[in-house]
Motif scaffolding. Structure first.
Motif, PDB file in Angstrom:
ATOM      1  N   ALA A 238      -4.026  -4.384 -53.411  1.00 43.71           N
ATOM      2  CA  ALA A 238      -2.795  -3.856 -54.012  1.00 43.71           C
ATOM      3  C   ALA A 238      -1.824  -3.304 -52.980  1.00 43.71           C
ATOM      4  O   ALA A 238      -0.609  -3.346 -53.182  1.00 43.71           O
ATOM      5  N   ASN A 239      -2.350  -2.755 -51.876  1.00 42.97           N
ATOM      6  CA  ASN A 239      -1.502  -2.135 -50.861  1.00 42.97           C
ATOM      7  C   ASN A 239      -2.225  -2.223 -49.515  1.00 42.97           C
ATOM      8  O   ASN A 239      -3.193  -1.489 -49.292  1.00 42.97           O
ATOM      9  N   PRO A 240      -1.758  -3.074 -48.606  1.00 42.81           N
ATOM     10  CA  PRO A 240      -2.461  -3.275 -47.338  1.00 42.81           C
ATOM     11  C   PRO A 240      -2.155  -2.230 -46.255  1.00 42.81           C
ATOM     12  O   PRO A 240      -2.686  -2.333 -45.148  1.00 42.81           O
ATOM     13  N   GLU A 241      -1.331  -1.238 -46.552  1.00 43.92           N
ATOM     14  CA  GLU A 241      -1.023  -0.203 -45.557  1.00 43.92           C
ATOM     15  C   GLU A 241      -2.214   0.736 -45.422  1.00 43.92           C
ATOM     16  O   GLU A 241      -2.719   1.249 -46.420  1.00 43.92           O
ATOM     17  N   VAL A 242      -2.676   0.966 -44.179  1.00 41.75           N
ATOM     18  CA  VAL A 242      -3.875   1.761 -43.944  1.00 41.75           C
ATOM     19  C   VAL A 242      -3.692   2.713 -42.770  1.00 41.75           C
ATOM     20  O   VAL A 242      -2.774   2.574 -41.971  1.00 41.75           O
ATOM     21  N   VAL A 243      -4.617   3.644 -42.682  1.00 41.72           N
ATOM     22  CA  VAL A 243      -4.781   4.506 -41.520  1.00 41.72           C
ATOM     23  C   VAL A 243      -6.258   4.466 -41.156  1.00 41.72           C
ATOM     24  O   VAL A 243      -7.123   4.567 -42.024  1.00 41.72           O
ATOM     25  N   LEU A 244      -6.547   4.277 -39.869  1.00 42.65           N
ATOM     26  CA  LEU A 244      -7.910   4.339 -39.352  1.00 42.65           C
ATOM     27  C   LEU A 244      -7.970   5.457 -38.322  1.00 42.65           C
ATOM     28  O   LEU A 244      -7.071   5.580 -37.481  1.00 42.65           O
ATOM     29  N   THR A 245      -9.021   6.275 -38.381  1.00 47.15           N
ATOM     30  CA  THR A 245      -9.167   7.378 -37.444  1.00 47.15           C
ATOM     31  C   THR A 245     -10.551   7.344 -36.810  1.00 47.15           C
ATOM     32  O   THR A 245     -11.511   6.843 -37.407  1.00 47.15           O
ATOM     33  N   THR A 246     -10.636   7.873 -35.595  1.00 48.58           N
ATOM     34  CA  THR A 246     -11.913   8.047 -34.918  1.00 48.58           C
ATOM     35  C   THR A 246     -11.747   9.133 -33.875  1.00 48.58           C
ATOM     36  O   THR A 246     -10.628   9.522 -33.543  1.00 48.58           O
ATOM     37  N   GLY A 247     -12.841   9.638 -33.374  1.00 55.05           N
ATOM     38  CA  GLY A 247     -12.789  10.671 -32.346  1.00 55.05           C
ATOM     39  C   GLY A 247     -13.963  11.612 -32.468  1.00 55.05           C
ATOM     40  O   GLY A 247     -15.086  11.189 -32.726  1.00 55.05           O
TER      41      GLY A 247
END
Length: 171
Positions: free
Chosen positions: A78-87
Motif C-alpha cells: 500500500a505504501n513503499p516509503e520506509v525507514v530502516l534503523t540500526t546501531g
C-alpha cells in the motif's frame, strides 16, 4: 542503486562543539556489518509498524525480505516509503544510522541469486534461500519477496564523548 557519494551536513544544534560530519564510509560500514535492522512501515490506517529483521547492504542499497502476507508485506503493497534503523542502544557510545527511502521489489533472478548468496555468507546456512518465480524460497517452502531501499536521506548519530548528527542527502 545510488553509487555517488552523498552530500554530508552536520547539524550543529545536536552536535558537540568542534564536531565534524561523520564519514559516509563509516556509516556505510555500519550498514554493511549490522546483524539487525528495524524496519518502519505504515499501515493502511496510517499507524506505524516497526519490526526487527535481517538484511544485506549491497551495491549502494539496503535489502530485506518479507512474506507478502506478513504485516510489513501488506503495508509495503500500500505504501513503499520506509525507514530502516540500526546501531546501538547505548547513550554514551556508538553510532546509529537511520535510512529513509522507498522499498522497491527485486524480482530478477540474477540479483536475487547474488543476494541469496550474500544472505547466507552474512548469516550462515540457516538463512539459505533458493530463487524461484522472483522470490526467495526457504527450506520449508516459505516464499519471501525481496526489497531494495536506495537511500534518499540517511542520518547518523554519533554518541559518547563527542556527539554528532550528520545528514547525508543522495541525488
Amino acid at each position: 542503486m545510488s553509487a555517488a557519494e552523498p552530500h554530508a551536513e552536520l547539524d550543529p544544534r545536536y552536535s558537540s562543539a568542534g564536531a565534524e560530519p561523520a564519514r559516509w564510509a563509516d556509516a556505510r560500514k555500519l550498514l554493511s556489518d549490522a546483524e539487525l535492522y528495524w524496519l518502519t512501515t505504515v499501515r493502511p490506517d496510517s499507524r506505524p509498524h516497526v519490526t526487527p529483521l535481517i538484511g544485506v547492504w549491497w551495491q549502494g542499497a539496503l535489502y530485506f525480505s518479507t512474506g507478502a502476507e506478513e504485516r510489513k508485506g501488506r503495508n509495503l503493497a500500500a505504501n513503499p516509503e520506509v525507514v530502516l534503523t540500526t546501531g546501538t542502544n547505548a547513550w554514551t557510545e556508538g553510532f546509529d544510522v537511520v535510512v529513509e527511502g522507498r522499498a522497491e521489489r527485486v524480482t530478477d533472478a540474477a540479483p536475487l541469486t547474488a543476494l541469496a548468496q550474500a544472505w547466507e555468507a552474512k548469516y550462515g546456512k540457516f538463512w539459505h534461500f533458493d530463487v524461484a518465480d522472483g522470490v526467495f524460497v526457504g527450506a520449508q517452502g516459505n516464499r519471501a519477496e525481496v526489497f531494495a531501499v536506495s537511500p534518499r536521506t540517511v542520518f547518523g548519530f554519533g554518541k559518547g564523548e563527542r556527539f554528532t548528527q550528520t545528514r547525508w542527502r543522495f541525488a
